[in-house]
Design a protein around this motif. Sequence first.
Motif, PDB file in Angstrom:
ATOM      1  N   ALA A  21       0.820  -1.208   0.000  1.00  0.00           N
ATOM      2  CA  ALA A  21       0.000   0.000   0.000  1.00  0.00           C
ATOM      3  C   ALA A  21       0.859   1.265   0.000  1.00  0.00           C
ATOM      4  CB  ALA A  21      -0.929  -0.003   1.210  1.00  0.00           C
ATOM      5  N   LYS A  22       2.041   1.186   0.601  1.00  0.00           N
ATOM      6  CA  LYS A  22       2.920   2.358   0.670  1.00  0.00           C
ATOM      7  C   LYS A  22       3.476   2.734  -0.698  1.00  0.00           C
ATOM      8  CE  LYS A  22       4.321   1.386   5.434  1.00  0.00           C
ATOM      9  NZ  LYS A  22       5.451   1.079   6.344  1.00  0.00           N
ATOM     10  N   ARG A  23       3.478   1.805  -1.607  1.00  0.00           N
ATOM     11  CA  ARG A  23       4.025   2.074  -2.939  1.00  0.00           C
ATOM     12  C   ARG A  23       2.984   2.651  -3.894  1.00  0.00           C
ATOM     13  NH1 ARG A  23       5.893  -3.288  -2.306  1.00  0.00           N
ATOM     14  NH2 ARG A  23       4.570  -3.918  -4.042  1.00  0.00           N
ATOM     15  N   LEU A  24       1.743   2.745  -3.445  1.00  0.00           N
ATOM     16  CA  LEU A  24       0.676   3.238  -4.305  1.00  0.00           C
ATOM     17  C   LEU A  24       0.534   4.749  -4.180  1.00  0.00           C
ATOM     18  CD1 LEU A  24      -2.152   0.618  -3.584  1.00  0.00           C
ATOM     19  CD2 LEU A  24      -0.442   0.563  -5.411  1.00  0.00           C
ATOM     20  N   CYS A  25       0.251   5.408  -5.295  1.00  0.00           N
ATOM     21  CA  CYS A  25      -0.125   6.815  -5.243  1.00  0.00           C
ATOM     22  C   CYS A  25      -1.632   6.875  -4.948  1.00  0.00           C
ATOM     23  CB  CYS A  25       0.201   7.515  -6.559  1.00  0.00           C
ATOM     24  SG  CYS A  25      -0.740   6.914  -7.980  1.00  0.00           S
ATOM     25  N   GLU A  26      -2.160   8.078  -4.749  1.00  0.00           N
ATOM     26  CA  GLU A  26      -3.576   8.223  -4.397  1.00  0.00           C
ATOM     27  C   GLU A  26      -4.490   7.675  -5.497  1.00  0.00           C
ATOM     28  OE1 GLU A  26      -5.460   9.846  -1.508  1.00  0.00           O
ATOM     29  OE2 GLU A  26      -3.655   8.777  -0.874  1.00  0.00           O
ATOM     30  N   GLU A  27      -4.127   7.933  -6.756  1.00  0.00           N
ATOM     31  CA  GLU A  27      -4.967   7.443  -7.861  1.00  0.00           C
ATOM     32  C   GLU A  27      -4.993   5.923  -7.898  1.00  0.00           C
ATOM     33  OE1 GLU A  27      -2.641   9.713  -8.067  1.00  0.00           O
ATOM     34  OE2 GLU A  27      -3.796  11.534  -8.497  1.00  0.00           O
ATOM     35  N   GLU A  28      -3.850   5.302  -7.652  1.00  0.00           N
ATOM     36  CA  GLU A  28      -3.795   3.844  -7.643  1.00  0.00           C
ATOM     37  C   GLU A  28      -4.560   3.282  -6.457  1.00  0.00           C
ATOM     38  OE1 GLU A  28       0.582   3.108  -9.762  1.00  0.00           O
ATOM     39  OE2 GLU A  28       0.452   3.587  -7.611  1.00  0.00           O
ATOM     40  N   ALA A  29      -4.501   3.971  -5.328  1.00  0.00           N
ATOM     41  CA  ALA A  29      -5.255   3.528  -4.153  1.00  0.00           C
ATOM     42  C   ALA A  29      -6.749   3.594  -4.424  1.00  0.00           C
ATOM     43  CB  ALA A  29      -4.891   4.380  -2.939  1.00  0.00           C
ATOM     44  N   GLU A  30      -7.200   4.657  -5.080  1.00  0.00           N
ATOM     45  CA  GLU A  30      -8.613   4.772  -5.424  1.00  0.00           C
ATOM     46  C   GLU A  30      -9.030   3.663  -6.382  1.00  0.00           C
ATOM     47  OE1 GLU A  30      -9.818   8.547  -6.836  1.00  0.00           O
ATOM     48  OE2 GLU A  30      -9.037   9.655  -5.105  1.00  0.00           O
ATOM     49  N   VAL A  58      -9.832   5.773   0.435  1.00  0.00           N
ATOM     50  CA  VAL A  58     -10.879   4.813   0.806  1.00  0.00           C
ATOM     51  C   VAL A  58     -12.195   5.544   1.046  1.00  0.00           C
ATOM     52  CG1 VAL A  58     -11.613   3.112   2.520  1.00  0.00           C
ATOM     53  CG2 VAL A  58      -9.223   3.176   1.768  1.00  0.00           C
ATOM     54  N   ASP A  59     -12.119   6.683   1.721  1.00  0.00           N
ATOM     55  CA  ASP A  59     -13.347   7.433   2.003  1.00  0.00           C
ATOM     56  C   ASP A  59     -13.953   7.997   0.728  1.00  0.00           C
ATOM     57  OD1 ASP A  59     -15.226   8.799   3.906  1.00  0.00           O
ATOM     58  OD2 ASP A  59     -14.343  10.558   2.956  1.00  0.00           O
TER      59      ASP A  59
END
Length: 253
Positions: A21-30, A58-59
């Motif tokens: 999860a630490k390697r993801l940017c915000e767009e990838e997390a979404e 996540v929100d």
Amino acid sequence: MVRWQFGLAAISAEAEDPTWAKRLCEEEAELACRYAPLELNGFPSWLESLAIVHPAAVDRVLGEELTISLREGDDDSNYSMFLQNVSHASAVVAALFIPRIRAWLRDLAKIDATPNNPASKQNLQQGVEILLKAGNNDDRRFIETVAAERLSKGLSVPFATVWLPALIRLNPVAGVEVLEAGLAQSAVSTEGSGAQLFGSLFDSDRMGVNLNAPGFTPQLLLRLRPSRSGQSNSSLVTDDLGGTYSKRLRISF
């Protein structure tokens, strides 16, 4: 749909690395969040690590989906699976959704809900349970205040079977007083509304009341005896050692 399932499997494989999860940017997390609803029987296990590192993502994705599902829950065909997933989620994940559930319940408390809407009742019951379990002290005081206000009109109000267990759990004395007053107005019957309501209070599959919790003094427990509430003991007490079993009216003293 098959491609989405492959995507979910790929994320699950990637999430085997504790640092993924630490390697993801915000767009990838979404983007990862959009796959979470495809998981059967609740949120995927990797959502917790994503919630820790990227709570805002996540929100924005799942939190908004929860809000939409709750708004549509006024229709009896729209039971909120998102709300059920939150109720079974870890404390870290559930905490992210608490503000939205709190806001929804506060809005709901301002209006009279439809009493014959099963979807609304189930959503309300799960929302209240989530706040009782994962909310803060202010949330619990809010639930207690709303429950006492609704039940001040008696046990025939909409969703009394949601508000009464909540009040008894939060304020046993006040809850038992409401129960006694309500049962005093109902006809004595082994299958009547009073027996049904009394039995539902102790259904562990729902918002059952734990009689071992703090606040249930011996004197208060005596007031909860079925014979004292005007209902038949024989209809309320279950023999778990071979007698007739009634889940609906299960009580253990």
